[in-house]
Motif scaffolding. Structure first.
Motif, PDB file in Angstrom:
ATOM      1  N   ARG A  39       0.851  -1.214   0.000  1.00 21.16           N
ATOM      2  CA  ARG A  39       0.000   0.000   0.000  1.00 21.16           C
ATOM      3  C   ARG A  39       0.877   1.251   0.000  1.00 21.16           C
ATOM      4  O   ARG A  39       0.565   2.232  -0.680  1.00 21.16           O
ATOM      5  N   THR A  58       2.147   1.869  -3.468  1.00 22.65           N
ATOM      6  CA  THR A  58       1.101   2.448  -4.324  1.00 22.65           C
ATOM      7  C   THR A  58       0.920   3.938  -4.000  1.00 22.65           C
ATOM      8  O   THR A  58       0.786   4.777  -4.902  1.00 22.65           O
ATOM      9  N   PHE A  59       0.954   4.259  -2.710  1.00 21.58           N
ATOM     10  CA  PHE A  59       0.835   5.666  -2.300  1.00 21.58           C
ATOM     11  C   PHE A  59       1.974   6.481  -2.924  1.00 21.58           C
ATOM     12  O   PHE A  59       1.755   7.562  -3.474  1.00 21.58           O
ATOM     13  N   ARG A  67       1.665   9.681  -5.582  1.00 23.71           N
ATOM     14  CA  ARG A  67       1.660  10.901  -4.747  1.00 23.71           C
ATOM     15  C   ARG A  67       1.527  12.140  -5.635  1.00 23.71           C
ATOM     16  O   ARG A  67       2.088  12.173  -6.738  1.00 23.71           O
ATOM     17  N   ALA A 127      -6.447  15.039   2.966  1.00 25.87           N
ATOM     18  CA  ALA A 127      -6.584  13.888   2.058  1.00 25.87           C
ATOM     19  C   ALA A 127      -5.312  13.043   2.080  1.00 25.87           C
ATOM     20  O   ALA A 127      -5.365  11.811   2.071  1.00 25.87           O
ATOM     21  N   LEU A 128      -4.161  13.717   2.142  1.00 28.07           N
ATOM     22  CA  LEU A 128      -2.899  12.971   2.189  1.00 28.07           C
ATOM     23  C   LEU A 128      -2.782  12.175   3.477  1.00 28.07           C
ATOM     24  O   LEU A 128      -2.343  11.034   3.489  1.00 28.07           O
ATOM     25  N   THR A 187      -5.239  11.008   5.279  1.00 28.42           N
ATOM     26  CA  THR A 187      -6.141   9.859   5.196  1.00 28.42           C
ATOM     27  C   THR A 187      -5.539   8.767   4.308  1.00 28.42           C
ATOM     28  O   THR A 187      -5.560   7.581   4.652  1.00 28.42           O
ATOM     29  N   ALA A 188      -4.966   9.202   3.177  1.00 33.74           N
ATOM     30  CA  ALA A 188      -4.407   8.214   2.239  1.00 33.74           C
ATOM     31  C   ALA A 188      -3.242   7.455   2.877  1.00 33.74           C
ATOM     32  O   ALA A 188      -3.132   6.233   2.739  1.00 33.74           O
ATOM     33  N   SER A 206      -4.351   5.130   5.644  1.00 34.28           N
ATOM     34  CA  SER A 206      -5.018   3.916   5.173  1.00 34.28           C
ATOM     35  C   SER A 206      -4.010   2.886   4.639  1.00 34.28           C
ATOM     36  O   SER A 206      -4.384   1.780   4.259  1.00 34.28           O
ATOM     37  N   CYS A 207      -2.725   3.241   4.637  1.00 32.89           N
ATOM     38  CA  CYS A 207      -1.679   2.249   4.321  1.00 32.89           C
ATOM     39  C   CYS A 207      -1.323   1.425   5.558  1.00 32.89           C
ATOM     40  O   CYS A 207      -0.501   0.504   5.473  1.00 32.89           O
TER      41      CYS A 207
END
Ligand SMILES: Nc1nc2c(ncn2[C@@H]2O[C@H](COP(=O)(O)OP(=O)(O)OP(=O)(O)O)[C@@H](O)[C@H]2O)c(=O)[nH]1
Length: 341
Positions: free
Chosen positions: A244, A247-248, A252, A311-312, A314-315, A318-319
């Motif tokens: 994850r 992917t982030f 980015r 948003a960053l 949260t993203a 969530s990893c």
């Protein structure tokens, strides 16, 4: 030499845009100090001073400032107090190096040191680092970076291993007569700084009034400073899922120019501490050890312009992976391609 002279300690400023290699250069100086006792002031933009954590343990004396730019200090008294502690003869230091945040305005930093009322403080010059690989992009966004080069006493063109041959002539032209040294991993000859301690006549060139004229003078207007447009956030969480995170990192946003800090994966055989650095398009992971008793967690500082911080957050959160011990070693594969050899 008068007794007053022996009590004056040069204060050298190390500046340069986000990720140019300031901490790397500082660590190089500290490990090649040749008996010169160095005090350090580290200033980071995020709320966790990652730079301070990176130099800790190698230095004769260090003070750290976080969550803001030193160049935004309304008056010199905050820095003065710090410098006063380091230049006091009882500290026994020969040189102070101030590592500015990657968004600091060098002119303001110079003014702060020159305005110091501490009789032991002597301005020791400005070293401006340039990231040879990433230089073109920030230069478009921040034309003032050209001026920073003109102000420097020494320009260090770092990361030449990642850049073409055309950058050096450009930087030399922009530096307008200031010496330019091309390096990798901040490996400048420490004598370039230490000579100034032994022979003050080789000290910094005298900055003119125009050089120092307060762009952020009486009103302390910082809108022209690079950091005016930047936001930073710190994300602290447990283990991250390596896939994850990979992917982030791949997705980015362009505005997220800099990430740095510690990542914990906790995947079998990958319990070590990993240091993550991104600078523009560059991503590097370094495997290192946890200090005894250090909490196994992820702590990252993200700095960018025009970013959606929440948003960053949260993203990245969530990893997180609640059960990393249940993952397989091959889950590390996508992230290990960033590992420093
Ligand atoms: N390839 C390469 N990487 C380098 C070089 N010098 C530094 N780095 C890497 O660049 C990244 C950023 O280096 P730092 O020394 O943390 O940069 P900094 O200027 O202190 O960063 P900020 O304080 O965030 O502005 C790290 O991953 C370094 O290992 C170099 O010459 N070549």
């Amino acid at each position: 030499m008068t007794s007053q002279r022996t009590h004056r300690v040069p204060v050298v400023l190390v500046t340069g845009f986000l990720g140019a290699g300031k901490t790397t250069l500082l660590n190089h100086l500290l490990t090649n100090s040749r008996g010169v006792r160095i005090g350090v002031v580290v200033n980071d933009f995020g709320s966790v001073n990652v730079d301070a954590l990176s130099v800790a343990g190698q230095v004769d004396s260090m003070l750290s400032l976080e969550n803001g730019c030193l160049c935004c200090a309304v008056d010199a008294s905050g820095l003065d107090r710090m410098l006063g502690r380091l230049t006091d003869p009882s500290a026994g230091l020969d040189l102070i190096v101030v590592e500015a945040s990657g968004l600091a305005e060098p002119r303001s930093m110079v003014r702060l040191v020159l305005a110091s009322s501490d009789p032991h403080v002597e301005y020791g010059g400005l070293i401006e680092l340039v990231d040879a690989a990433e230089f073109p992009a920030p230069r478009v966004r921040h034309p003032e970076l050209d001026e920073h080069l003109r102000m420097a006493d020494l320009v260090v063109l770092n990361k030449t291993d990642r850049a073409g041959d055309d950058v050096l002539p450009l930087v030399r032209e922009l530096a307008d007569g200031a010496p330019v040294v091309a390096t990798t991993h901040g490996r400048v000859d420490p004598e370039l700084l230490f000579d100034r301690i032994r022979d003050p006549d080789t000290g910094p060139r005298q900055l003119s009034f125009d050089d120092l004229r307060a762009e952020c003078g009486a009103g302390q207007d910082h809108h022209d400073h690079p950091h005016a447009a930047y936001d930073s956030l710190t994300v602290t969480t447990g283990a991250l899922h390596p896939r994850r995170l990979a992917t982030f990192l791949q997705g980015r946003p362009a505005g997220l120019y800099r990430m740095k800090g510690t990542v914990y994966f906790g995947v079998p055989n990958h319990w070590q501490k990993y240091e993550l650095h991104t600078v523009g398009g560059y991503v590097r992971l370094r495997r290192t050890r946890w200090d005894p008793g250090e909490q196994r967690c992820t702590r990252l500082v993200l700095i960018g312009a025009g970013i959606d911080a929440e948003a960053l957050r949260t993203a990245l959160e969530s990893c997180a992976e609640p059960d990393p011990a249940g993952l397989a070693e091959q889950d590390m594969v996508p992230i290990l391609r960033y590992l420093e050899s």
